[in-house]
Design a protein around this motif. Structure first.
Motif, PDB file in Angstrom:
ATOM      1  N   ASN A 243       0.796  -1.224   0.000  1.00  0.00           N
ATOM      2  CA  ASN A 243       0.000   0.000   0.000  1.00  0.00           C
ATOM      3  C   ASN A 243       0.831   1.278   0.000  1.00  0.00           C
ATOM      4  O   ASN A 243       0.278   2.372   0.074  1.00  0.00           O
ATOM      5  N   ASP A 244       2.134   1.135  -0.113  1.00  0.00           N
ATOM      6  CA  ASP A 244       3.003   2.310  -0.201  1.00  0.00           C
ATOM      7  C   ASP A 244       3.220   2.634  -1.678  1.00  0.00           C
ATOM      8  O   ASP A 244       4.030   2.010  -2.353  1.00  0.00           O
ATOM      9  N   THR A 245       2.481   3.605  -2.179  1.00  0.00           N
ATOM     10  CA  THR A 245       2.542   3.932  -3.609  1.00  0.00           C
ATOM     11  C   THR A 245       3.896   4.482  -4.020  1.00  0.00           C
ATOM     12  O   THR A 245       4.234   4.484  -5.200  1.00  0.00           O
ATOM     13  N   ALA A 246       4.671   4.956  -3.053  1.00  0.00           N
ATOM     14  CA  ALA A 246       5.997   5.466  -3.382  1.00  0.00           C
ATOM     15  C   ALA A 246       6.994   4.334  -3.660  1.00  0.00           C
ATOM     16  O   ALA A 246       7.992   4.551  -4.350  1.00  0.00           O
ATOM     17  N   SER A 247       6.712   3.138  -3.120  1.00  0.00           N
ATOM     18  CA  SER A 247       7.661   2.041  -3.293  1.00  0.00           C
ATOM     19  C   SER A 247       7.129   0.906  -4.145  1.00  0.00           C
ATOM     20  O   SER A 247       7.898   0.040  -4.578  1.00  0.00           O
ATOM     21  N   TYR A 248       5.817   0.860  -4.416  1.00  0.00           N
ATOM     22  CA  TYR A 248       5.254  -0.229  -5.226  1.00  0.00           C
ATOM     23  C   TYR A 248       4.125   0.304  -6.094  1.00  0.00           C
ATOM     24  O   TYR A 248       3.216   0.985  -5.615  1.00  0.00           O
ATOM     25  N   ASN A 249       4.209  -0.011  -7.382  1.00  0.00           N
ATOM     26  CA  ASN A 249       3.168   0.353  -8.332  1.00  0.00           C
ATOM     27  C   ASN A 249       2.485  -0.929  -8.804  1.00  0.00           C
ATOM     28  O   ASN A 249       3.069  -1.711  -9.563  1.00  0.00           O
ATOM     29  N   PRO A 250       1.256  -1.200  -8.365  1.00  0.00           N
ATOM     30  CA  PRO A 250       0.607  -2.459  -8.733  1.00  0.00           C
ATOM     31  C   PRO A 250       0.287  -2.568 -10.217  1.00  0.00           C
ATOM     32  O   PRO A 250       0.056  -3.675 -10.717  1.00  0.00           O
TER      33      PRO A 250
ATOM     34  N   PRO B 295      -3.314  -4.699  -3.271  1.00  0.00           N
ATOM     35  CA  PRO B 295      -3.203  -4.540  -4.728  1.00  0.00           C
ATOM     36  C   PRO B 295      -2.173  -5.463  -5.362  1.00  0.00           C
ATOM     37  O   PRO B 295      -2.146  -5.607  -6.592  1.00  0.00           O
ATOM     38  N   HIS B 296      -1.333  -6.092  -4.546  1.00  0.00           N
ATOM     39  CA  HIS B 296      -0.333  -7.024  -5.074  1.00  0.00           C
ATOM     40  C   HIS B 296      -0.923  -8.400  -5.336  1.00  0.00           C
ATOM     41  O   HIS B 296      -0.279  -9.228  -5.981  1.00  0.00           O
TER      42      HIS B 296
END
Length: 586
Positions: A473-480, A514-515
């Motif tokens: 859920n950290d959009t800065a470190s993971y883009n689903p 989202p993953h």
């Protein structure tokens, strides 16, 4: 599968099956083995009453496993004609033809009551990435020869072998009482597989009856109990066929000992002497665990670590003098690396018995809250960092990916006003409950630039598939959408026969995971992984379990991970195997 989920769901009632259907499915010979059950498969000196048969027999099939480039384990079990402690000489032969006409190796193995009449040989000097056929036999005192079924196996490729494709099936969670092992029957019909990986809950420890009855009909505790339960499972004709046609690599989860087990106990174990009038127990954990592991090594096609027994340790309480077992950090150690050519390294972890501590419902991030233990963790991280294989398969018992229950998890009592940043995790029995070890794995992957890690597991009786970001859920470190920030992928093989757990689709669609790229909590079966240098593709095949059937369906969702991408994306067509695979054993 932990009580965390199971207690929410009621057992499926027993469904009828008529004799005509049973005979049509299994045939007369298999019916005989089925009807005799575990009692027919175990001598009175170890596991149950003597067989009704008046002749020696191979009632539990044949199996192979732990392939290396120059060797592979061959296994069977001999049922004596009479209750006896006398040793039995078992001859074995290895051939390159299914008709057993081209003999490559022969040998003799002496078995007896001390190992429950199981046979395990490790022939060396074999050719790499080669299909072999094998058979066992016993010459009786009257000169007659009793032969086992013919088995089929395959050695691992060397780094110099030209291997463009590897096909591996995987499964877990096969409860004999819940239904029929139809999925194993379908696996046994596939000539296109190189290998089969089982990810735990091979047996279940409880008693009772749903579709089929467990033997013994109570929770297993002693060495004789565990042997009898393994024997019963290996009378199943579909399980026998999956073993007979493919080499297996295995690890255990909790039910090979008892529910929610860890290195020093289990939620389903009451410590103490059963004869204590004030506080009767179920025996002493070190002894019970040792017995369970000893039976596992006797009855599974897994390479031995040594001779003798080392559990319980000197000074630990025990109920039976001399009935010692294996220690998961000694002769019963199951964590290992199996190189499979230049393309694949297979890491099999022990996430139950070697180092795991009791789960903590607070989901703490603490080195002491370990699922691997320090020794196994150090070994795994070093071996993972040193691997030069294109793909790294990490097989373990339970979910590695972080899973977010959202604002509340009623099963743990967790609530949060900021579920995206302060999550209520789903399951303290999975790696979510052992976050230090997971972070250590992520650190190693990042620090060493490791690509193409594929974590596989069972346990949850459902299919899920995930990218592996540190924080989904950290959009800065993971883009689903692009997969940026994912450090690998995870695939669950589902369950062969166990109660489905309908929570995973809800988790996937909740917005907090989202993953998660796929969830199927309705069907049971096995997973196929097709590896090439360019990608791994995962497919799931399903069978019903309440009646014997040859029917099979395929999940419409197929996923792939392109080499170097660290993410899962849809695949459009089922993978295809080799055009002319080596023939199945007759």
């Amino acid at each position: 599968m932990s009580d965390f989920h199971r207690r929410r769901f009621r057992a499926i009632p027993r469904l009828p099956i008529n004799r005509r259907t049973f005979l049509k499915r299994f045939g007369g010979a298999s019916l005989g083995a089925f009807a005799m059950g575990a009692g027919a498969g175990c001598s009175s000196s170890s596991s149950g009453p003597a067989p009704a048969s008046t002749t020696l027999a191979f009632l539990h099939g044949v199996a192979s496993g732990d392939p290396r480039t120059d060797r592979v384990i061959l296994w069977t079990r001999v049922t004596p004609a009479e209750p006896t402690a006398a040793d039995i000489s078992v001859d074995w032969v290895l051939s390159t033809t299914p008709e057993m006409t081209d003999t490559v190796k022969t040998g003799r193995f002496i078995t007896g009551a001390d190992r429950d009449y199981t046979v395990k040989v490790d022939p060396t000097g074999l050719a790499s990435y080669t299909t072999y056929y094998y058979q066992f036999s016993v010459t009786q005192p009257d000169g007659s020869v009793v032969q086992s079924p013919i088995g089929r196996t395959k050695t691992a490729p060397s780094r110099s072998d030209d291997v463009s494709q590897v096909r591996i099936a995987s499964a877990a969670c096969n409860s004999y009482t819940f239904g029929y092992f139809n999925a194993f029957g379908r696996v046994g019909e596939r000539a296109d597989l190189d290998l089969f990986i089982h990810l735990g809950d091979y047996i279940y420890e409880g008693g009772g009856s749903q579709v089929r009855a467990h033997e013994p009909d109570y929770e297993i505790i002693s060495l004789a109990d565990y042997r009898q339960r393994h024997a019963q499972y290996k009378t199943d004709p579909d399980l026998q066929e999956a073993h007979r046609q493919h080499p297996w690599i295995t690890t255990w989860d909790d039910h090979e000992t008892t529910n929610n087990s860890y290195s020093t106990g289990a939620s389903n174990h009451t410590e103490g002497d059963p004869d204590d009038p004030d506080a009767p127990g179920e025996g002493y954990w070190a002894e019970r665990m040792g017995w369970a592991i000893r039976a596992y090594f006797e009855w599974m096609p897994i390479r031995e670590n040594g001779t003798g027994f080392d559990a319980p340790a000197d000074g630990e309480p025990a109920l039976e003098t001399g009935q010692t077992g294996y220690d998961p950090n000694g002769l019963g150690r199951i964590w290992r690396k199996i190189p499979y050519g230049e393309m694949i390294d297979i890491f099999m972890l022990d996430t139950r018995l070697s180092g795991r501590v009791a789960e903590n419902p607070e989901f703490v991030l603490d080195e002491a809250q370990t699922i691997l233990g320090a020794e196994q963790r150090e070994w795994f991280l070093q071996e993972l960092a040193a691997s030069t294989a294109t793909w790294k398969i990490i097989g373990n018992g339970t979910t590695f990916a972080p899973l977010n229950a959202g604002p509340a998890n009623p099963l743990t009592g967790c609530t949060t006003s900021a579920p995206a940043t302060d999550p209520c995790y789903v399951n303290a029995d999975a790696w979510d409950g052992y976050r230090f070890d997971r972070e250590a794995v992520y650190d190693t992957i990042e620090a060493n630039g490791i690509e193409n890690s594929v974590f596989i597991f069972g346990d949850i009786h459902a299919v899920i598939a995930c990218d592996l970001p540190r924080d989904p859920n950290d959009t800065a470190s993971y883009n689903p959408l692009t997969g940026d920030g994912s450090l690998g992928v995870e695939l669950c093989c589902g369950g062969v026969a166990q109660v489905p757990v309908p929570v995973w689709t809800g988790l996937m669609t909740s917005g907090f995971n989202p993953h998660m790229k796929h969830a199927n909590e309705t069907n049971l079966g096995y997973m196929l992984m097709d590896f090439t240098a360019e990608r791994v593709q995962s497919e799931w095949y399903y069978s019903t379990v309440q009646t014997p059937t040859i029917a099979e369906s395929m999940d419409p969702v197929m996923l792939q991970s392109v080499a170097g991408s660290q993410r899962l994306t849809p695949a459009t067509l089922p993978s295809s195997g080799p055009a002319d695979p080596p023939p199945l054993a007759p």
